[in-house]
Write a protein that holds these residues in place. Structure first.
Motif, mmCIF file in Angstrom:
data_model
loop_
_atom_site.group_PDB
_atom_site.id
_atom_site.type_symbol
_atom_site.label_atom_id
_atom_site.label_comp_id
_atom_site.label_asym_id
_atom_site.label_seq_id
_atom_site.Cartn_x
_atom_site.Cartn_y
_atom_site.Cartn_z
ATOM 1 N N UNK A 288 -9.980 -11.478 24.436
ATOM 2 C CA UNK A 288 -8.792 -11.683 23.604
ATOM 3 C C UNK A 288 -7.724 -10.623 23.863
ATOM 4 N N UNK A 289 -8.135 -9.489 24.382
ATOM 5 C CA UNK A 289 -7.192 -8.401 24.631
ATOM 6 C C UNK A 289 -6.145 -8.808 25.660
ATOM 7 N N UNK A 290 -6.577 -9.635 26.612
ATOM 8 C CA UNK A 290 -5.653 -10.036 27.675
ATOM 9 C C UNK A 290 -4.922 -11.334 27.342
ATOM 10 N N UNK A 291 -5.165 -11.889 26.157
ATOM 11 C CA UNK A 291 -4.531 -13.171 25.817
ATOM 12 C C UNK A 291 -3.035 -13.004 25.575
ATOM 13 N N UNK A 292 -2.316 -14.083 25.835
ATOM 14 C CA UNK A 292 -0.874 -14.058 25.554
ATOM 15 C C UNK A 292 -0.657 -14.221 24.058
ATOM 16 N N UNK A 293 0.620 -14.135 23.664
ATOM 17 C CA UNK A 293 1.008 -14.355 22.262
ATOM 18 C C UNK A 293 0.322 -13.408 21.296
ATOM 19 N N UNK A 294 0.274 -12.125 21.642
ATOM 20 C CA UNK A 294 -0.260 -11.144 20.692
ATOM 21 C C UNK A 294 0.663 -11.125 19.468
ATOM 22 N N UNK A 295 0.066 -10.975 18.298
ATOM 23 C CA UNK A 295 0.842 -11.035 17.051
ATOM 24 C C UNK A 295 1.359 -9.631 16.721
ATOM 25 N N UNK A 296 2.650 -9.505 16.397
ATOM 26 C CA UNK A 296 3.186 -8.172 16.073
ATOM 27 C C UNK A 296 2.469 -7.533 14.881
ATOM 28 N N UNK A 297 2.389 -6.202 14.910
ATOM 29 C CA UNK A 297 1.662 -5.457 13.870
ATOM 30 C C UNK A 297 2.164 -5.788 12.477
ATOM 31 N N UNK A 298 3.506 -5.871 12.319
ATOM 32 C CA UNK A 298 4.012 -6.093 10.956
ATOM 33 C C UNK A 298 3.624 -7.483 10.446
ATOM 34 N N UNK A 299 3.498 -8.443 11.343
ATOM 35 C CA UNK A 299 3.062 -9.783 10.922
ATOM 36 C C UNK A 299 1.583 -9.732 10.531
ATOM 37 N N UNK A 300 0.785 -9.022 11.323
ATOM 38 C CA UNK A 300 -0.633 -8.869 10.977
ATOM 39 C C UNK A 300 -0.776 -8.254 9.592
ATOM 40 N N UNK A 301 0.009 -7.195 9.346
ATOM 41 C CA UNK A 301 -0.094 -6.494 8.058
ATOM 42 C C UNK A 301 0.290 -7.427 6.908
ATOM 43 N N UNK A 302 1.354 -8.190 7.122
ATOM 44 C CA UNK A 302 1.830 -9.089 6.071
ATOM 45 C C UNK A 302 0.763 -10.155 5.775
ATOM 46 N N UNK A 303 0.132 -10.689 6.823
ATOM 47 C CA UNK A 303 -0.920 -11.702 6.624
ATOM 48 C C UNK A 303 -2.150 -11.072 5.970
ATOM 49 N N UNK A 304 -2.452 -9.851 6.395
ATOM 50 C CA UNK A 304 -3.587 -9.143 5.800
ATOM 51 C C UNK A 304 -3.370 -8.994 4.287
ATOM 52 N N UNK A 305 -2.168 -8.565 3.910
ATOM 53 C CA UNK A 305 -1.888 -8.376 2.481
ATOM 54 C C UNK A 305 -2.012 -9.699 1.725
ATOM 55 N N UNK A 306 -1.555 -10.772 2.350
ATOM 56 C CA UNK A 306 -1.614 -12.078 1.666
ATOM 57 C C UNK A 306 -3.056 -12.557 1.489
ATOM 58 N N UNK A 307 -3.875 -12.397 2.519
ATOM 59 C CA UNK A 307 -5.255 -12.893 2.396
ATOM 60 C C UNK A 307 -6.032 -12.030 1.397
ATOM 61 N N UNK A 308 -5.749 -10.724 1.376
ATOM 62 C CA UNK A 308 -6.456 -9.866 0.426
ATOM 63 C C UNK A 308 -6.044 -10.196 -1.009
ATOM 64 N N UNK A 309 -4.754 -10.494 -1.196
ATOM 65 C CA UNK A 309 -4.288 -10.834 -2.547
ATOM 66 C C UNK A 309 -4.940 -12.134 -3.019
ATOM 67 N N UNK A 310 -5.008 -13.116 -2.117
ATOM 68 C CA UNK A 310 -5.620 -14.391 -2.497
ATOM 69 C C UNK A 310 -7.108 -14.202 -2.811
ATOM 70 N N UNK A 311 -7.812 -13.472 -1.948
ATOM 71 C CA UNK A 311 -9.252 -13.328 -2.181
ATOM 72 C C UNK A 311 -9.510 -12.515 -3.450
ATOM 73 N N UNK A 312 -8.626 -11.562 -3.763
ATOM 74 C CA UNK A 312 -8.798 -10.793 -5.007
ATOM 75 C C UNK A 312 -8.623 -11.724 -6.210
ATOM 76 N N UNK A 313 -7.658 -12.633 -6.114
ATOM 77 C CA UNK A 313 -7.451 -13.564 -7.243
ATOM 78 C C UNK A 313 -8.669 -14.471 -7.422
ATOM 79 N N UNK A 314 -9.173 -15.014 -6.302
ATOM 80 C CA UNK A 314 -10.342 -15.904 -6.402
ATOM 81 C C UNK A 314 -11.526 -15.130 -6.982
ATOM 82 N N UNK A 315 -11.722 -13.915 -6.462
ATOM 83 C CA UNK A 315 -12.843 -13.096 -6.937
ATOM 84 C C UNK A 315 -12.691 -12.804 -8.432
ATOM 85 N N UNK A 316 -11.469 -12.422 -8.855
ATOM 86 C CA UNK A 316 -11.243 -12.093 -10.270
ATOM 87 C C UNK A 316 -11.547 -13.301 -11.156
ATOM 88 N N UNK A 317 -11.104 -14.482 -10.733
ATOM 89 C CA UNK A 317 -11.366 -15.703 -11.522
ATOM 90 C C UNK A 317 -12.868 -15.940 -11.654
#
Ligand code: SF4
Length: 444
Positions: free
Chosen positions: A345-374
Motif C-alpha cells: 500500500x505504501x507504493x499505491x497511488x492516491x495517497x490521502x492527505x494527512x489533514x483528510x485522514x485526521x478529519x476522517x479519524x475524528x469523525x469515526x471516533x465521534x460516531x463510535x463514541x456516540x454508539x458506545x455511549x448509547x
C-alpha cells in the motif's frame, strides 16, 4: 554443618515493546531464562545484560524500537535485541555497532543463547525453578494465549507475513496444557491471540490430537470449546468473520466462551477492502452479525478500522460510517493509514492527505463514541459480572472489566465501596452510570 552458599545469579533487564503477541514472546523468553537460573532486574543499572524486544510493524514503531535500543546502550551498554525489528539487523548494527546480538521474531533459542553468551548462567539446583505457569508479565489473573504464529493473508498495508512468515499453528494439546497450567496458577481470563484466530489449524489440516481420553481437532471451534471447559473466561481476539465462526456462537450461549468477538474489519467499503486485499471480505457480514446477535443478545463486538487508506474517497468513508451505524459495534479503534516500508500500500497511488485522514479519524471516533455511549447507557440499572483488575485502598474503589471489555483496549467498570475486593475476584455489580466508554457501579 556444611552450608552451601548460593551463587549470585546473573540479572537480565527487559524492555518489551509492541503488541500483545510480542508481550507473549517476552514472557516465553523470560520464562526460559528464569528456568536457566537468571534473575530479572527492574532497572538498567542492576542488569548484567538488557534484552530489548522490538516491534517493527509501523515506521513509528521502528523508531520507538531504535530509541529504546539507544537508551539501553547508553544506560547499560550490554544489549541483546530481539523481536520483529531483528529482521533488520543491518539497520540496528549500523546505528548501534555495540549491540551484542540481534535475533529475529520467534527465535527463542537464539535469543536465549545470546543472553547465555553475554552473561553466562550459574547453574544451581537450589534456584533453577520456574513457576508452573512460567514467569508472567501480565497480572496473574489474565493471560494471553498464543495459538499460532504468522499469517497466510497478504493485506496490502501489513508487513507481518513478511516479518513472521505463513501461518504456523500450535498443537491443540500443547495450547490446552499451557492454558490448564495458567488457570491452575490463578488465571481467571484467557485471551486467545494470533494473527488470524479463525484460520487456526488450517496448516495442520485440522488434525486431531489426543486430549483427556478423547480427541481435540486443531480447529477454532474445538479449541474454544475445550478452553471453555477449563473454567476461566475465554476471550477470542483477531477473529475473521468466516462462515465457520457461526459455530463458535453457540459456545457463547453455553457460557463456555465470552460473548465477545474482536474482528478486525479495517473497512466496510467493498472497493477499499478489495484494494486492502482483506480476507473474509463478504457482503453478508452485516447479516451474519444480526444472526449472531439473535442467538447471543449480549454479544459485544470490537473492531479496528483504518481511515485514509490510499484511494479512499469521501464516498467510501461515508459508506463506512453508514455501515457502522448499521452494525452498532460495541467497541471501535481507528487508525490513520501509515505507510510502512515494504507494504504494497505504501507504493499505491492516491495517497490521502494527512489533514483528510485526521478529519476522517475524528469523525469515526465521534460516531463510535456516540454508539458506545448509547449502548452503555442501556446497561444502567442492570447487574453484570466484573473481573477486578485493581483496587484503590485510599478511595475504597476498584476498577475491573465486564465480559464486554478486553484489558488495555476496551472500557472499564469503576466500582465504589469495593475496598474489600482483590484483583482477580469476579463479582456481581449493579451499574449506576455510564459515559462514552466506561461503566460505573457498586458491588451487588
Ligand atoms: S490478516 Fe492481514 S493484517 Fe492481519 S496479519 Fe495477516 S496480512 Fe497482516
Amino acid at each position: 554443618m556444611n552450608v552451601t552458599t548460593l551463587p549470585k545469579p546473573p540479572r537480565v533487564g527487559l524492555v518489551s515493546l509492541g503488541c500483545p503477541k510480542a508481550l507473549v514472546d517476552s514472557e516465553r523468553i523470560m520464562t526460559k531464562l528464569r528456568a536457566d537460573g537468571y534473575d530479572m532486574s527492574p532497572d538498567y543499572a542492576g542488569a548484567d545484560v538488557v534484552l530489548v524486544n522490538t516491534c517493527g510493524f509501523l515506521d513509528s514503531a521502528k523508531e520507538e524500537s531504535l530509541a529504546a535500543i539507544g537508551e539501553a546502550i547508553a544506560e547499560n551498554g550490554r544489549v541483546v535485541v530481539t523481536g520483529c525489528m531483528g529482521k533488520e539487523a543491518d539497520v540496528i548494527r549500523n546505528r548501534f555497532p555495540d549491540v551484542l546480538a540481534v535475533t529475529g521474531p520467534q527465535q527463542y533459542e537464539e535469543v536465549v543463547a545470546a543472553v547465555h553468551d553475554a552473561a553466562p548462567p550459574v547453574p544451581s539446583p537450589f534456584v533453577d525453578l520456574v513457576p508452573e505457569a512460567g514467569l508472567k508479565l501480565t497480572p496473574r489473573h489474565y493471560s494471553y494465549l498464543k495459538i499460532s504464529e504468522g499469517c497466510n493473508h497478504r493485506c496490502a498495508f501489513c508487513i507481518i507475513p513478511h516479518l513472521r512468515g505463513d501461518l504456523v499453528s500450535r498443537r491443540p494439546d500443547a495450547i490446552l496444557r499451557e492454558a490448564e497450567k495458567l488457570v491452575a496458577a490463578g488465571t481467571k481470563e484467557l485471551l486467545v491471540i494470533s494473527q488470524d484466530t479463525s484460520a487456526y489449524g488450517v496448516d495442520l489440516r485440522h488434525k486431531a490430537w489426543p486430549w483427556k481420553g478423547a480427541e481435540v481437532r486443531s480447529h477454532m471451534t474445538d479449541l474454544a470449546r475445550e478452553l471453555g471447559r477449563l473454567g476461566a473466561w475465554v476471550r477470542l481476539h483477531y477473529v475473521y468473520p468466516y462462515p465457520h465462526v457461526n459455530d463458535v456462537i453457540p459456545l457463547m450461549g453455553e457460557g463456555l466462551v465470552l460473548p465477545y468477538l474482536d474482528i478486525p474489519f479495517q473497512h466496510a467499503s467493498p472497493s477499499v477492502l478489495k484494494r486492502m486485499r482483506r480476507p473474509a471480505n463478504d457482503a453478508k457480514v452485516l447479516e451474519r452479525i444480526r444472526n449472531w446477535r439473535a442467538q447471543v443478545p449480549d454479544l459485544a463486538i470490537r473492531s479496528s478500522f483504518v481511515v485514509g487508506f490510499p484511494g479512499e474517497t469521501e464516498e467510501d468513508f461515508a459508506y463506512l460510517l453508514a455501515w457502522l451505524e448499521e452494525a452498532q459495534l460495541d467497541r471501535v479503534g481507528a487508525f490513520k493509514f501509515e505507510a510502512v516500508e515494504g507494504a504494497p500500500a505504501t507504493a499505491m497511488e492516491d495517497q490521502v492527505p494527512e489533514e483528510v485522514k485526521q478529519e476522517r479519524f475524528d469523525r469515526i471516533m465521534a460516531l463510535s463514541a456516540r454508539i458506545s455511549a448509547d449502548k452503555l447507557a442501556r446497561k444502567v440499572g442492570s447487574t453484570i459480572e466484573v473481573l477486578i483488575d485493581a483496587v484503590d485502598e485510599e478511595t475504597g474503589g476498584a476498577t475491573g472489566r465486564s465480559k464486554a471489555d478486553a484489558p488495555e483496549i476496551d472500557g472499564e467498570v469503576h466500582l465504589r465501596d469495593a475496598g474489600a475486593l482483590q484483583p482477580g475476584h469476579i463479582v456481581l455489580a449493579r451499574i449506576e452510570g455510564a459515559d462514552d466508554h466506561d461503566l460505573f457501579g457498586v458491588p451487588f
